[in-house]
Design a protein around this motif. Structure first.
Motif, short mmCIF file in Angstrom:
data_model
loop_
_atom_site.label_atom_id
_atom_site.label_comp_id
_atom_site.label_asym_id
_atom_site.label_seq_id
_atom_site.Cartn_x
_atom_site.Cartn_y
_atom_site.Cartn_z
N GLU A 33 0.86 -1.19 0.00
CA GLU A 33 0.00 0.00 0.00
C GLU A 33 0.89 1.23 0.00
O GLU A 33 1.74 1.39 0.87
N ARG A 43 -14.07 8.67 2.45
CA ARG A 43 -14.80 8.86 1.20
C ARG A 43 -16.24 8.37 1.33
O ARG A 43 -17.18 9.14 1.37
N ASN A 46 -21.34 4.15 3.43
CA ASN A 46 -22.43 3.17 3.51
C ASN A 46 -22.00 1.79 3.01
O ASN A 46 -21.10 1.67 2.19
N GLN A 100 -16.48 4.29 5.50
CA GLN A 100 -15.63 3.38 4.73
C GLN A 100 -14.36 3.07 5.51
O GLN A 100 -13.86 1.93 5.47
N ASP A 275 -12.11 -0.22 -7.99
CA ASP A 275 -11.99 0.97 -8.85
C ASP A 275 -10.93 0.78 -9.94
O ASP A 275 -10.97 1.47 -10.96
N VAL A 288 -17.69 1.29 -2.92
CA VAL A 288 -17.13 0.37 -1.93
C VAL A 288 -17.80 -1.00 -2.08
O VAL A 288 -17.14 -2.06 -2.04
#
Ligand SMILES: Cc1cc2nc3c(=O)[nH]c(=O)nc-3n(C[C@H](O)[C@H](O)[C@H](O)COP(=O)(O)OP(=O)(O)OC[C@H]3O[C@@H](n4cnc5c(N)ncnc54)[C@H](O)[C@@H]3O)c2cc1C
Length: 480
Positions: A33, A43, A46, A100, A275, A288
């Motif tokens: 990462e 970001r 939900n 998120q 993405d 997500v």
């Protein structure tokens, strides 16, 4: 030199869930990462019904549901009323309000617990692939090193280096508009605030602050130009026709309505998820959720491929199933934006009337959340779909279908006690159920989707073919 089975670029929702799924199946997995730590801003906010259904197949939904807050409808753009989830094909008829960042924390903890190695502050710069493996150059800011892996998963977001270097096209539509986003404090009320010429500033409540969204006039030619508070303030004031002070910026950003889909989700030993594989307009709050859906579909297939037990072509079904899903998501999100912009167009009026009808409203809710996902259309209503989480009795104990999948293995749910001989390569679970009278047995893929349904009178017809297609070249009983 570091060696691993699967190297994942990116510790977002897709990378973390994929890593956890691989490690659950005993695959050595390393994530690199780029960011040294998770950013302070958030970001998405939900999880939708489909994502919760999937997470529940690993026992991961319950804790999140206990923390978040439930909203009984699906997010949608362009319709005057909500899309209700009551009666929809889901075990979780609600959207869950949860940051998120919190979802990522939970997935990261699970991945670490299962033995995933996460190297933060490590940027994947380049890679080459051969017939046997992938060699990636990873840089930690001071020096680079090579990571050799059998597969590389690009979960590295919309500007994916993995996608670009694998030579995978990203066709689609450029953004037609851009919007500015600001997590700030201000006195505007929640919801849209219209200015004198009818344009609006949207204010979304967030914990301790608000998220402002406003269309940007004259965006800069370089869309990566940082957004300043002054820029956002000027745009808000221009739209409202008055000055409303914005304070304490936490995060300022810009997004557009571009829609692009990777032409292939797999190129040899390289796979894309989340993405990295698709971008779409921000309608329906879906990003997500789709990233998790991709990872959940890929994990068990890639694990079986690494272990050498995968049936011929199994890994390619990841592209077949999720590219088609990605294509539908692009269409759905673009349709929502078109609906928002359609005004009094007759087709938009028709859509609003469909949405006002209870059956139409539920169908739209299922389509927009991906609850209608069916990988084998036709036949029994369960076939190809996520099997519902029906209550079961197993060895005299009350349980439910999703719990049988927590180990991430294929399961043959045997409701007549006559399938015990099929135990090679899968769990055979003898159970009884009062809610499945037309079903004698079900072959569940590790992701909970139904690969085969035995009905009264059908016997074992088709089961051997389904096992060979989804589980592997395992011995089947002589009776089949
Ligand atoms: C303002 C905004 C609001 C949103 N709201 C919602 C919402 O309400 N609901 C929803 O479902 N979705 C929402 N989304 C979309 C959602 O945030 C994304 O779709 C989701 O994060 C995609 O997950 P991912 O794992 O595919 O990619 P990402 O979360 O983008 O993760 C990719 C990771 O890869 C890392 N990386 C990139 N390149 C490299 C490299 N070369 N080497 C190593 N690491 C690398 C990045 O640092 C990043 O951590 C929103 C997005 C935005 C911008």
């Amino acid at each position: 030199m570091l060696e691993t089975d699967v190297l994942i670029a990116g510790a977002g929702p897709a990378g973390l869930l994929l890593a956890a799924e691989l490690a659950l199946a005993g695959v050595r997995t390393t994530i690199v990462e780029r960011l040294p730590e998770r950013p302070p801003y958030c970001r998405g906010f939900n999880l939708n019904a489909r994502a919760l259904d999937l997470l529940a197949r690993r026992g991961l939904a319950e804790g999140l549901v206990a923390e978040g807050h439930r909203v009984p409808h699906a997010p949608v753009t362009g319709l005057p009323g909500p899309l209700l989830l009551d009666g929809a094909a889901t075990d979780h008829p609600f959207s869950l309000g949860i940051p998120q960042t919190r979802v990522e924390e939970v997935l990261e903890a699970r991945a670490l617990e299962l033995g995933v190695e996460i190297l933060r502050g490590h940027d994947l710069r380049s890679f080459t692939q051969s017939a046997d493996d992938v060699a990636a150059v990873v840089h930690n800011g001071r020096f680079g090193r090579t990571v050799r892996a059998r597969f590389l998963a690009g979960c590295d977001g919309s500007r994916s280096i993995v996608r670009k270097q694998a030579g995978i096209d990203f066709p689609g539509a450029d953004a037609r508009w851009y919007a500015l986003l600001g997590d700030v404090e201000c006195e505007l009320p929640y919801g849209p605030s219209a200015g004198p010429d009818g344009r609006s500033v949207f204010v979304i409540p967030r914990p301790g602050y608000v998220r402002i969204v406003v269309r940007e006039d004259d965006p800069p030619s370089d869309k990566n130009t940082p957004v300043t508070l002054e820029r956002l303030q000027a745009q808000v004031d221009a739209v409202l026709g008055r000055h409303v002070e914005l304070r304490a910026p936490r995060w300022l950003s810009r997004f557009g309505d571009a829609a692009r889909l990777a032409s292939r989700y797999r190129s040899g030993r390289v796979l894309l998820a989340g993405d990295a594989a698709h971008i779409h307009p921000p309608a329906g709050a879906i990003g997500v959720n789709v990233a998790l859906d991709d990872a959940f579909n890929l994990g068990w297939k890639l694990a079986a491929t690494v272990h050498g037990t995968a049936p011929e072509g199994l890994l390619d079904t990841y592209h077949e199933e999720r590219h088609a899903a990605g294509s539908r998501i692009l269409a759905n999100t673009r349709a929502q934006v078109a609906l928002e912009e359609a005004g009094e167009e007759p087709w938009a009026d028709l859509m609003r009337r469909v949405a006002a009808h209870p059956a139409g409203n539920r169908a739209l809710a299922e389509i927009i959340t991906g609850l209608d996902a069916c990988y084998e259309p036709g036949g029994h209503p369960w076939l190809g779909r996520l099997a519902p989480d029906v209550p079961l009795q197993v060895s005299g104990t009350e349980t439910h279908l999703a719990a049988l999948l927590h180990a991430g293995r294929p399961v043959l749910l045997d409701l007549t006690g006559s399938f015990a001989a099929w135990s090679a390569g899968m769990e055979v679970v003898a159970a009884s159920s009062s809610s499945t009278s037309d079903i004698e047995a079900v072959l569940l893929r590790p992701d909970g989707h139904v690969a085969w349904v035995g009905t009264p009178g059908s016997g074992e017809a088709g089961l051997a073919a389904a096992v060979h297609r989804w589980v592997g070249d395992v011995p089947v009983p002589a009776s089949a």
